[in-house]
Design a protein around this motif. Structure first.
Motif, PDB file in Angstrom:
ATOM      1  N   PHE A 196       0.935  -1.698  -0.011  1.00  0.00           N
ATOM      2  CA  PHE A 196      -0.002   0.177  -0.299  1.00  0.00           C
ATOM      3  C   PHE A 196       0.261   1.087   0.126  1.00  0.00           C
ATOM      4  O   PHE A 196       1.953   0.976   0.388  1.00  0.00           O
ATOM      5  CB  PHE A 196      -0.607   0.290   1.371  1.00  0.00           C
ATOM      6  CG  PHE A 196      -1.883  -1.235   1.475  1.00  0.00           C
ATOM      7  CD1 PHE A 196      -2.787  -1.271   0.297  1.00  0.00           C
ATOM      8  CD2 PHE A 196      -1.695  -2.212   2.357  1.00  0.00           C
ATOM      9  CE1 PHE A 196      -3.702  -2.546   0.256  1.00  0.00           C
ATOM     10  CE2 PHE A 196      -2.324  -2.726   1.959  1.00  0.00           C
ATOM     11  CZ  PHE A 196      -3.785  -3.101   1.919  1.00  0.00           C
ATOM     12  N   HIS A 197       0.503   2.637  -0.291  1.00  0.00           N
ATOM     13  CA  HIS A 197       0.970   3.539  -0.479  1.00  0.00           C
ATOM     14  C   HIS A 197       0.627   4.075   0.569  1.00  0.00           C
ATOM     15  O   HIS A 197      -0.388   4.254   2.067  1.00  0.00           O
ATOM     16  CB  HIS A 197      -0.358   4.943  -1.720  1.00  0.00           C
ATOM     17  CG  HIS A 197       0.077   5.929  -0.935  1.00  0.00           C
ATOM     18  ND1 HIS A 197      -1.353   6.655   0.296  1.00  0.00           N
ATOM     19  CD2 HIS A 197       0.817   6.780  -1.304  1.00  0.00           C
ATOM     20  CE1 HIS A 197      -0.439   7.513  -0.231  1.00  0.00           C
ATOM     21  NE2 HIS A 197       0.824   8.233  -0.873  1.00  0.00           N
ATOM     22  N   GLY A 198       1.718   4.507   1.554  1.00  0.00           N
ATOM     23  CA  GLY A 198       2.045   4.884   2.880  1.00  0.00           C
ATOM     24  C   GLY A 198       2.443   3.871   3.290  1.00  0.00           C
ATOM     25  O   GLY A 198       2.956   4.363   4.612  1.00  0.00           O
ATOM     26  N   ARG A 199       2.645   3.155   3.388  1.00  0.00           N
ATOM     27  CA  ARG A 199       3.881   1.724   4.027  1.00  0.00           C
ATOM     28  C   ARG A 199       4.869   1.144   4.087  1.00  0.00           C
ATOM     29  O   ARG A 199       5.489   1.572   2.774  1.00  0.00           O
ATOM     30  CB  ARG A 199       2.719   0.221   4.031  1.00  0.00           C
ATOM     31  CG  ARG A 199       3.317  -0.753   4.535  1.00  0.00           C
ATOM     32  CD  ARG A 199       2.341  -2.224   4.899  1.00  0.00           C
ATOM     33  NE  ARG A 199       1.713  -1.895   5.769  1.00  0.00           N
ATOM     34  CZ  ARG A 199      -0.041  -2.982   5.684  1.00  0.00           C
ATOM     35  NH1 ARG A 199       0.231  -4.077   5.549  1.00  0.00           N
ATOM     36  NH2 ARG A 199      -0.986  -2.306   6.401  1.00  0.00           N
ATOM     37  N   THR A 200       5.540   1.329   5.622  1.00  0.00           N
ATOM     38  CA  THR A 200       7.024   1.258   5.330  1.00  0.00           C
ATOM     39  C   THR A 200       7.447  -0.069   5.129  1.00  0.00           C
ATOM     40  O   THR A 200       6.955  -1.002   6.068  1.00  0.00           O
ATOM     41  CB  THR A 200       7.275   1.926   6.523  1.00  0.00           C
ATOM     42  OG1 THR A 200       6.643   3.616   6.551  1.00  0.00           O
ATOM     43  CG2 THR A 200       8.923   2.277   6.886  1.00  0.00           C
ATOM     44  N   TYR A 201       8.183  -0.179   5.095  1.00  0.00           N
ATOM     45  CA  TYR A 201       9.498  -1.641   4.280  1.00  0.00           C
ATOM     46  C   TYR A 201      10.952  -1.528   4.992  1.00  0.00           C
ATOM     47  O   TYR A 201      11.001  -0.386   4.422  1.00  0.00           O
ATOM     48  CB  TYR A 201       9.187  -2.160   2.816  1.00  0.00           C
ATOM     49  CG  TYR A 201       7.362  -2.557   2.384  1.00  0.00           C
ATOM     50  CD1 TYR A 201       6.702  -3.678   3.481  1.00  0.00           C
ATOM     51  CD2 TYR A 201       7.034  -1.661   2.114  1.00  0.00           C
ATOM     52  CE1 TYR A 201       5.187  -3.677   2.896  1.00  0.00           C
ATOM     53  CE2 TYR A 201       5.498  -1.623   1.505  1.00  0.00           C
ATOM     54  CZ  TYR A 201       4.735  -2.664   2.082  1.00  0.00           C
ATOM     55  OH  TYR A 201       3.180  -3.058   1.752  1.00  0.00           O
ATOM     56  N   LEU A 202      11.270  -2.278   4.584  1.00  0.00           N
ATOM     57  CA  LEU A 202      12.797  -2.118   4.712  1.00  0.00           C
ATOM     58  C   LEU A 202      13.040  -2.495   3.050  1.00  0.00           C
ATOM     59  O   LEU A 202      12.575  -3.118   3.171  1.00  0.00           O
ATOM     60  CB  LEU A 202      13.106  -3.377   5.491  1.00  0.00           C
ATOM     61  CG  LEU A 202      12.911  -3.952   7.131  1.00  0.00           C
ATOM     62  CD1 LEU A 202      13.349  -4.964   8.002  1.00  0.00           C
ATOM     63  CD2 LEU A 202      13.414  -2.674   8.109  1.00  0.00           C
ATOM     64  N   MET A 203      13.793  -1.709   2.856  1.00  0.00           N
ATOM     65  CA  MET A 203      14.409  -1.630   1.974  1.00  0.00           C
ATOM     66  C   MET A 203      16.554  -2.009   2.498  1.00  0.00           C
ATOM     67  O   MET A 203      16.802  -1.559   2.694  1.00  0.00           O
ATOM     68  CB  MET A 203      14.743  -0.375   1.347  1.00  0.00           C
ATOM     69  CG  MET A 203      15.317  -0.141   0.830  1.00  0.00           C
ATOM     70  SD  MET A 203      14.978   1.305  -1.067  1.00  0.00           S
ATOM     71  CE  MET A 203      16.024   1.151  -2.135  1.00  0.00           C
ATOM     72  N   LYS A 204      16.618  -2.917   1.262  1.00  0.00           N
ATOM     73  CA  LYS A 204      17.862  -3.716   1.102  1.00  0.00           C
ATOM     74  C   LYS A 204      18.890  -3.209   0.167  1.00  0.00           C
ATOM     75  O   LYS A 204      18.525  -3.706  -1.277  1.00  0.00           O
ATOM     76  CB  LYS A 204      17.931  -4.727   1.633  1.00  0.00           C
ATOM     77  CG  LYS A 204      19.263  -5.460   1.454  1.00  0.00           C
ATOM     78  CD  LYS A 204      19.343  -7.180   1.983  1.00  0.00           C
ATOM     79  CE  LYS A 204      20.702  -7.592   1.767  1.00  0.00           C
ATOM     80  NZ  LYS A 204      21.628  -6.557   2.992  1.00  0.00           N
ATOM     81  N   THR A 205      19.772  -2.317  -0.452  1.00  0.00           N
ATOM     82  CA  THR A 205      20.065  -1.870  -1.345  1.00  0.00           C
ATOM     83  C   THR A 205      21.637  -1.618  -0.957  1.00  0.00           C
ATOM     84  O   THR A 205      21.916  -1.384  -0.622  1.00  0.00           O
ATOM     85  CB  THR A 205      19.845  -1.136  -2.326  1.00  0.00           C
ATOM     86  OG1 THR A 205      20.834  -0.535  -3.390  1.00  0.00           O
ATOM     87  CG2 THR A 205      20.038   0.262  -1.160  1.00  0.00           C
ATOM     88  N   GLY A 206      22.814  -3.424  -2.076  1.00  0.00           N
ATOM     89  CA  GLY A 206      23.752  -3.679  -1.979  1.00  0.00           C
ATOM     90  C   GLY A 206      23.869  -4.299  -0.730  1.00  0.00           C
ATOM     91  O   GLY A 206      23.113  -5.001  -0.144  1.00  0.00           O
ATOM     92  N   THR A 207      24.577  -3.582   0.828  1.00  0.00           N
ATOM     93  CA  THR A 207      24.644  -4.584   1.432  1.00  0.00           C
ATOM     94  C   THR A 207      23.782  -3.209   2.704  1.00  0.00           C
ATOM     95  O   THR A 207      24.147  -4.013   3.723  1.00  0.00           O
ATOM     96  CB  THR A 207      26.337  -4.437   2.276  1.00  0.00           C
ATOM     97  OG1 THR A 207      26.817  -3.249   1.729  1.00  0.00           O
ATOM     98  CG2 THR A 207      26.808  -5.113   0.960  1.00  0.00           C
ATOM     99  N   ALA A 208      23.466  -1.985   2.223  1.00  0.00           N
ATOM    100  CA  ALA A 208      22.596  -1.660   3.398  1.00  0.00           C
ATOM    101  C   ALA A 208      21.201  -1.456   3.610  1.00  0.00           C
ATOM    102  O   ALA A 208      20.403  -2.239   2.176  1.00  0.00           O
ATOM    103  CB  ALA A 208      22.724   0.230   2.560  1.00  0.00           C
ATOM    104  N   THR A 209      21.086  -1.485   4.459  1.00  0.00           N
ATOM    105  CA  THR A 209      19.102  -1.283   5.289  1.00  0.00           C
ATOM    106  C   THR A 209      18.782  -0.525   6.019  1.00  0.00           C
ATOM    107  O   THR A 209      19.018  -0.106   6.336  1.00  0.00           O
ATOM    108  CB  THR A 209      19.446  -2.910   6.063  1.00  0.00           C
ATOM    109  OG1 THR A 209      19.547  -4.136   5.195  1.00  0.00           O
ATOM    110  CG2 THR A 209      17.932  -3.232   5.199  1.00  0.00           C
ATOM    111  N   VAL A 210      17.750   0.134   5.008  1.00  0.00           N
ATOM    112  CA  VAL A 210      17.448   1.443   5.632  1.00  0.00           C
ATOM    113  C   VAL A 210      15.397   1.129   5.809  1.00  0.00           C
ATOM    114  O   VAL A 210      15.016  -0.080   4.297  1.00  0.00           O
ATOM    115  CB  VAL A 210      17.241   2.603   4.862  1.00  0.00           C
ATOM    116  CG1 VAL A 210      18.744   2.899   4.369  1.00  0.00           C
ATOM    117  CG2 VAL A 210      16.892   2.330   2.883  1.00  0.00           C
TER     118      VAL A 210
END
Length: 627
Positions: A341-355
């Motif tokens: 959904f629009h507005g929902r927050t997830y963990l994003m993993k790109t390369g070795t970074a997690t934000v």
């Protein structure tokens, strides 16, 4: 040369070969698995015991009578063998004297789009099969579209089952013409059409005498010659830091896999996102120091000085740095059964970074059969969409088109830790460069001193009719009488103003809570004790709200009233409407409520008045006015 020397020479030669990753895809029964099996067989990559087992299995459940059914070599799942289709992604490894190969046989069914994306995400080339009798189908269009958005630049159009159309050149030419028109919308670097018969082996490894009119390469010949990795090696140096290697006080190295470019001792590098620079002192691989390293090598770098570097940072060429940003537009493939959904927050993993990453907008979803752009408020299984993402801190990136390893990411559900989406960054949003937090002189601490108490949010959650608003109202009266500065954000009141544009779908509920959390954060910053009385049915949004506040500022209060009790109360008549089907998406009836697992307080309203519950809660909160 002894046998041992021959083996060692062979292994040394194989270790020096580059690896080509490719996928096969197409409609059901186009012969993908058969093609791979035939390729392995013709290239003599099947061991004797494997061949014996294949012959036994073919006679038992094969589809080719007494002949070998090469599809069984790849279709490893019992469900696939029984149904004669590919469900999961099957990987096979083989090698020739020129190159090593990793081939992914991807499923043809539309409902397994996410599986195809998984197989295509690391591919350098794609072999798209077309049944010569059927021509270009919807699956051909879909798989070509997915290959295009995933940045696969080299396509083989394998027109299969040419033996069933008597190797007719006109049939082949018509299909090539149709596919060429289709590819005008895609950014493929090369499209190589090859007439083949996977079952008989025509033009798979050896040139077929049945197609004297065809003068192009065989399939294996093309795969052995296509140049795919040079672009990454010639790119600027990029290495996401996997970990900081400190075996003793005398050594500090930064370990990771180089995803693009080259590096050598003496090169100046930049650390992102901090922007600091340093010089490479050495490149370490095990006990060996290397004179240089390039893309796909896992190494440890030491620098000429100590720099603050940690996992998730990216080391880049100082003269060819990439960008950093915390807002992106990206293509996203949804891979979960639960909607996004629009507005929902997830963990994003790109390369070795997690934000932390919030889907700030769903621009549109593609109809992957017609390429039509469709509006939507949610993301469903196998959807391919264009979205905007807002991160909680900047990350180093490049667009997926320029450098796939630096532009790829996955989204992870914060509650279940399951991967829910795979994405490709298109570009950073310019507004990220234009919006900066403004420093103010009167801050949160100063407002708390003036008020005599710090701000706090008391987040009431529970079913409709549980008593959230009643208890919150009683608590506010008691706090106000004691001199606390308070405010109630009530669900109905807010929907009459700020959130009057939102309905009650899951997507709207997610956005409703996001806005309330932002307003509550401003009120806490102003030093108020703010009470929010909302159903807030989803744990993900309550967790998102919690993480917006400092430690101790967020207090979750679960008004635990059973559904049957809340429905019996039904102060607004909403349950009756929902039961009659007049109120869709009503929490507890046809929309879920996810009860808190570890709330700070749990209130059971059965047998207790709102005044009594508020008084008990006030005592346990232990709030005080500062003198």
């Amino acid at each position: 040369m002894t046998a041992r020397q021959e083996i060692e020479a062979y292994l040394e030669n194989q270790a020096g070969l580059e690896t080509l990753r490719f996928i096969t895809c197409g409609s059901v029964d186009d012969g993908k698995s058969t093609l791979i099996g035939r390729m392995l067989y013709e290239a003599q990559m099947i061991l004797d015991d494997q061949l014996s087992e294949l012959e036994r299995t073919s006679s038992k459940i094969g589809t080719q009578g007494e002949e070998i059914d090469f599809a069984l070599l790849v279709d490893g799942l019992s469900a696939e063998r029984e149904q004669g289709i590919t469900i999961d992604v099957a990987y096979r490894y083989f090698a020739t004297d020129q190159r090593k190969f990793i081939v992914a046989d991807t499923p043809g069914h539309e409902q397994y789009t996410r599986n195809m994306v998984t197989g295509a995400s690391t591919a350098d080339a794609a072999v798209i099969l077309v049944d010569a009798r059927k021509g270009i189908l919807e699956q051909t269009r879909r798989h070509s579209f997915i290959a295009s958005i995933l940045g696969i630049r080299h396509i083989v159009l394998a027109v299969n089952k040419m033996d069933l159309v008597d190797f007719d050149q006109a049939v082949f030419d018509d299909i090539v013409t149709d596919y060429t028109e289709l590819c005008e919308r895609f950014a493929f670097a090369t499209v190589t059409p090859i007439p083949v018969s996977a079952l008989a082996g025509d033009n798979v490894v050896a040139r077929s005498v049945n197609t004297p009119w065809y003068h192009g390469p065989t399939l294996l010949g093309f795969l052995g010659a296509v140049d795919t990795r040079k672009a990454l090696v010639d790119h600027g140096f990029r290495m996401p830091v996997q970990w900081v290697n400190r075996p003793n006080l005398d050594f500090r190295g930064y370990a990771g896999t180089i995803v693009a470019g080259k590096v050598a001792p003496g090169d100046e590098i930049r650390i992102l996102p901090s922007g600091e620079t340093a010089t490479v002192n050495s490149i370490v691989l095990g006990d060996t120091e290397l004179g240089a390293a390039e893309a796909d090598q896992a190494v440890t770098l030491t620098l000429d000085r100590d720099v603050d570097i940690s996992r998730g940072d990216v080391l880049v060429a100082a003269r060819e740095p990439c960008e950093t940003s915390d807002q992106f537009e990206a293509k996203l493939v949804w891979m979960a059964k639960d909607s996004g959904f629009h507005g929902r927050t997830y963990l994003m993993k790109t390369g070795t970074a997690t934000v932390n990453a919030t889907i700030s907008e769903i621009r549109h979803t593609f109809n992957i059969n017609t390429f039509e752009e469709m509006m939507g408020r949610s993301l469903e299984l196998n959807d391919i969409s264009v979205v905007k993402l807002a991160l909680d801190r900047p990350v180093a990136f490049e667009t997926y088109a320029d450098c796939p390893p630096m532009g790829a990411f996955v989204l992870i559900d914060r509650q279940t830790r399951q991967t829910v989406g795979a994405g490709m960054i298109d570009f950073a949003l310019r507004r990220a460069d234009n919006v900066h937090r403004q420093a103010v002189t009167v801050n949160k601490k100063a407002r708390a001193r003036l008020n005599g108490h710090p701000g706090r949010v008391l987040w009431f959650t529970g079913l409709s009719g549980s008593g959230k608003s009643t208890v919150a109202n009683a608590l506010e009266r008691k706090l106000h009488a004691k001199g606390f500065r308070t405010y109630i954000l009530d669900g109905d009141n807010v929907r009459l103003g700020l959130n009057r544009d939102l309905g009650f779908t899951d997507a709207d509920r997610v956005e409703n809570i996001r806005r309330i959390a932002e307003v509550a954060k401003l009120m806490v910053d102003a030093g108020l004790i703010v009470m929010t009385a909302f159903i807030s049915p989803f744990r993900a949004e309550r967790q998102m709200a919690r993480e917006m506040f400092e430690e101790g500022e967020f207090v979750e209060i679960f008004v635990d009233t059973p559904l049957e009790v809340a429905e019996e109360r039904d102060p607004k008549g909403l349950y009756r409407k929902a039961r009659r089907g007049e109120l869709p998406n009503f929490t507890g009836i046809d929309s879920p409520y996810e009860a808190p697992e570890r709330p700070e307080f749990r209130l059971e309203t059965q047998g207790g008045s709102a005044e009594k519950l508020a008084r008990s809660l006030l005592e346990e909160l232990n709030l005080e006015i500062n003198d």
